[in-house]
Design a protein around this motif. Structure first.
Motif, PDB file in Angstrom:
ATOM      1  N   ILE A 121     -24.492  14.303 -10.579  1.00 44.38           N
ATOM      2  CA  ILE A 121     -23.985  15.645 -10.287  1.00 44.38           C
ATOM      3  C   ILE A 121     -24.728  16.627 -11.182  1.00 44.38           C
ATOM      4  N   PRO A 122     -25.300  17.681 -10.593  1.00 42.20           N
ATOM      5  CA  PRO A 122     -25.984  18.650 -11.450  1.00 42.20           C
ATOM      6  C   PRO A 122     -24.995  19.360 -12.368  1.00 42.20           C
ATOM      7  N   SER A 123     -25.442  19.641 -13.554  1.00 39.65           N
ATOM      8  CA  SER A 123     -24.620  20.364 -14.520  1.00 39.65           C
ATOM      9  C   SER A 123     -24.181  21.694 -13.915  1.00 39.65           C
ATOM     10  N   PRO A 124     -22.968  22.139 -14.208  1.00 35.04           N
ATOM     11  CA  PRO A 124     -22.535  23.424 -13.645  1.00 35.04           C
ATOM     12  C   PRO A 124     -23.394  24.600 -14.119  1.00 35.04           C
ATOM     13  N   ASN A 125     -24.018  24.471 -15.287  1.00 35.58           N
ATOM     14  CA  ASN A 125     -24.841  25.578 -15.786  1.00 35.58           C
ATOM     15  C   ASN A 125     -26.333  25.311 -15.619  1.00 35.58           C
ATOM     16  N   LYS A 126     -26.659  24.437 -14.685  1.00 39.53           N
ATOM     17  CA  LYS A 126     -28.068  24.121 -14.437  1.00 39.53           C
ATOM     18  C   LYS A 126     -28.800  25.383 -13.968  1.00 39.53           C
ATOM     19  N   ILE A 127     -29.975  25.613 -14.571  1.00 40.23           N
ATOM     20  CA  ILE A 127     -30.743  26.780 -14.145  1.00 40.23           C
ATOM     21  C   ILE A 127     -31.519  26.445 -12.874  1.00 40.23           C
ATOM     22  N   TRP A 128     -31.929  27.467 -12.195  1.00 38.72           N
ATOM     23  CA  TRP A 128     -32.690  27.420 -10.950  1.00 38.72           C
ATOM     24  C   TRP A 128     -31.890  26.897  -9.772  1.00 38.72           C
ATOM     25  N   THR A 129     -30.557  26.915  -9.899  1.00 36.91           N
ATOM     26  CA  THR A 129     -29.730  26.636  -8.727  1.00 36.91           C
ATOM     27  C   THR A 129     -29.530  27.956  -7.984  1.00 36.91           C
ATOM     28  N   ILE A 130     -28.995  27.868  -6.794  1.00 40.43           N
ATOM     29  CA  ILE A 130     -28.725  29.087  -6.024  1.00 40.43           C
ATOM     30  C   ILE A 130     -27.708  29.950  -6.761  1.00 40.43           C
ATOM     31  N   THR A 131     -26.675  29.342  -7.299  1.00 39.78           N
ATOM     32  CA  THR A 131     -25.673  30.114  -8.038  1.00 39.78           C
ATOM     33  C   THR A 131     -26.305  30.817  -9.236  1.00 39.78           C
ATOM     34  N   PHE A 132     -27.164  30.130  -9.953  1.00 39.62           N
ATOM     35  CA  PHE A 132     -27.832  30.745 -11.102  1.00 39.62           C
ATOM     36  C   PHE A 132     -28.675  31.933 -10.644  1.00 39.62           C
ATOM     37  N   GLY A 133     -29.458  31.746  -9.607  1.00 37.20           N
ATOM     38  CA  GLY A 133     -30.304  32.830  -9.115  1.00 37.20           C
ATOM     39  C   GLY A 133     -29.503  34.035  -8.660  1.00 37.20           C
ATOM     40  N   LEU A 134     -28.431  33.796  -7.927  1.00 41.70           N
ATOM     41  CA  LEU A 134     -27.603  34.908  -7.457  1.00 41.70           C
ATOM     42  C   LEU A 134     -26.879  35.583  -8.623  1.00 41.70           C
ATOM     43  N   SER A 135     -26.480  34.787  -9.596  1.00 43.25           N
ATOM     44  CA  SER A 135     -25.830  35.366 -10.782  1.00 43.25           C
ATOM     45  C   SER A 135     -26.809  36.239 -11.559  1.00 43.25           C
ATOM     46  N   ILE A 136     -28.053  35.793 -11.683  1.00 42.47           N
ATOM     47  CA  ILE A 136     -29.068  36.600 -12.369  1.00 42.47           C
ATOM     48  C   ILE A 136     -29.284  37.912 -11.621  1.00 42.47           C
ATOM     49  N   LEU A 137     -29.279  37.866 -10.296  1.00 45.29           N
ATOM     50  CA  LEU A 137     -29.416  39.089  -9.501  1.00 45.29           C
ATOM     51  C   LEU A 137     -28.294  40.071  -9.833  1.00 45.29           C
ATOM     52  N   VAL A 138     -27.068  39.576  -9.881  1.00 47.33           N
ATOM     53  CA  VAL A 138     -25.923  40.436 -10.232  1.00 47.33           C
ATOM     54  C   VAL A 138     -26.076  40.964 -11.652  1.00 47.33           C
ATOM     55  N   VAL A 139     -26.469  40.105 -12.582  1.00 49.65           N
ATOM     56  CA  VAL A 139     -26.620  40.512 -13.985  1.00 49.65           C
ATOM     57  C   VAL A 139     -27.685  41.600 -14.120  1.00 49.65           C
ATOM     58  N   ILE A 140     -28.779  41.466 -13.411  1.00 49.04           N
ATOM     59  CA  ILE A 140     -29.830  42.493 -13.470  1.00 49.04           C
ATOM     60  C   ILE A 140     -29.309  43.822 -12.936  1.00 49.04           C
ATOM     61  N   ILE A 141     -28.668  43.782 -11.778  1.00 48.71           N
ATOM     62  CA  ILE A 141     -28.186  45.022 -11.162  1.00 48.71           C
ATOM     63  C   ILE A 141     -27.141  45.693 -12.042  1.00 48.71           C
ATOM     64  N   ASP A 142     -26.153  44.919 -12.515  1.00 48.47           N
ATOM     65  CA  ASP A 142     -25.108  45.589 -13.297  1.00 48.47           C
ATOM     66  C   ASP A 142     -25.579  45.985 -14.692  1.00 48.47           C
ATOM     67  N   SER A 143     -26.551  45.269 -15.233  1.00 49.26           N
ATOM     68  CA  SER A 143     -27.107  45.674 -16.535  1.00 49.26           C
ATOM     69  C   SER A 143     -27.886  46.983 -16.410  1.00 49.26           C
ATOM     70  N   VAL A 144     -28.659  47.104 -15.361  1.00 45.15           N
ATOM     71  CA  VAL A 144     -29.379  48.364 -15.126  1.00 45.15           C
ATOM     72  C   VAL A 144     -28.385  49.497 -14.888  1.00 45.15           C
ATOM     73  N   SER A 145     -27.293  49.210 -14.186  1.00 45.90           N
ATOM     74  CA  SER A 145     -26.265  50.234 -13.959  1.00 45.90           C
ATOM     75  C   SER A 145     -25.669  50.717 -15.277  1.00 45.90           C
ATOM     76  N   VAL A 146     -25.398  49.794 -16.185  1.00 45.12           N
ATOM     77  CA  VAL A 146     -24.865  50.183 -17.495  1.00 45.12           C
ATOM     78  C   VAL A 146     -25.908  50.997 -18.264  1.00 45.12           C
ATOM     79  N   GLY A 147     -27.171  50.599 -18.184  1.00 44.27           N
ATOM     80  CA  GLY A 147     -28.236  51.355 -18.848  1.00 44.27           C
ATOM     81  C   GLY A 147     -28.372  52.767 -18.290  1.00 44.27           C
ATOM     82  N   VAL A 148     -28.265  52.896 -16.976  1.00 43.51           N
ATOM     83  CA  VAL A 148     -28.335  54.230 -16.352  1.00 43.51           C
ATOM     84  C   VAL A 148     -27.121  55.059 -16.770  1.00 43.51           C
TER      85      VAL A 148
END
Length: 190
Positions: A121-148
């Motif tokens: 079973i892959p680790s729940p925090n395994k990088i390069w999974t779909i969940t990780f990629g989508l989470s990074i997308l959210v983190v980028i968008i909301d981090s830029v929003s906080v910066g703006v």
């Protein structure tokens, strides 16, 4: 009360089906929540862009700051939901594999039939999974929003008006990455 014959294989089959259904539901919910967030960000971004180009309506800087800050906070809660969905998926997969392990003990010949096992079973925090990629997308968008939002609040250093916004983006990004891995650690604390 009538005698009821309980067949263990029926119970295990229903348990396996339930775990499989909850794993699928977690995957579907992940997609739905991400699509909702992207729709929200795109809609708010389009409205703000059109307001900026239409000179008829002018919002104060504090209003822009509040809107972007809210997008950042909502994004964090989306990340939190995606983490919980990953944990739900992981627990469902563990339940399915526990049933497989039980059957392998009962019927050792089945071991060769199962490619995916508890140990794989892959680790729940395994990088390069779909969940990780989508989470990074959210983190980028909301981090830029906080910066703006920080930029619109007018906190500036002399000589560079973007330093505070970039710093806020960077700090919020790093904090969320830490939060993602902290919440999805495998030490059994959930």
């Amino acid at each position: 009360m009538a005698d009821i014959e309980l067949d263990p294989s029926d119970i295990l089959e229903h348990e396996f089906d339930y775990a499989q259904a909850t794993a699928e539901q977690a995957q579907d919910d992940r997609t739905a929540i991400l699509n909702l967030y992207l729709l929200l960000v795109g809609g708010v971004g389009s409205i703000l862009l059109s307001l900026g180009q239409a000179n008829a309506v002018s919002l104060p800087r504090d209003a822009y700051a509040l809107i972007f800050l809210l997008l950042g906070v909502i994004g964090f809660f989306i990340l939190f939901k995606m983490i919980r969905l990953r944990q739900a998926w992981y627990d469902s997969v563990r339940a399915m594999n526990q049933i497989k392990d039980f059957y392998i003990v009962q019927f050792p010949g089945l071991e060769k039939a199962f490619r995916w096992r508890t140990q794989t079973i892959p680790s729940p925090n395994k990088i390069w999974t779909i969940t990780f990629g989508l989470s990074i997308l959210v983190v980028i968008i909301d981090s830029v929003s906080v910066g703006v939002a920080a930029y619109f609040l007018g906190a500036h250093f002399s000589g560079n008006e973007y330093v505070v916004g970039i710093f806020a983006t960077f700090i919020f990004f790093l904090w969320q990455i830490w939060f993602y891995f902290f919440e999805l650690r495998e030490d059994g604390r959930r």
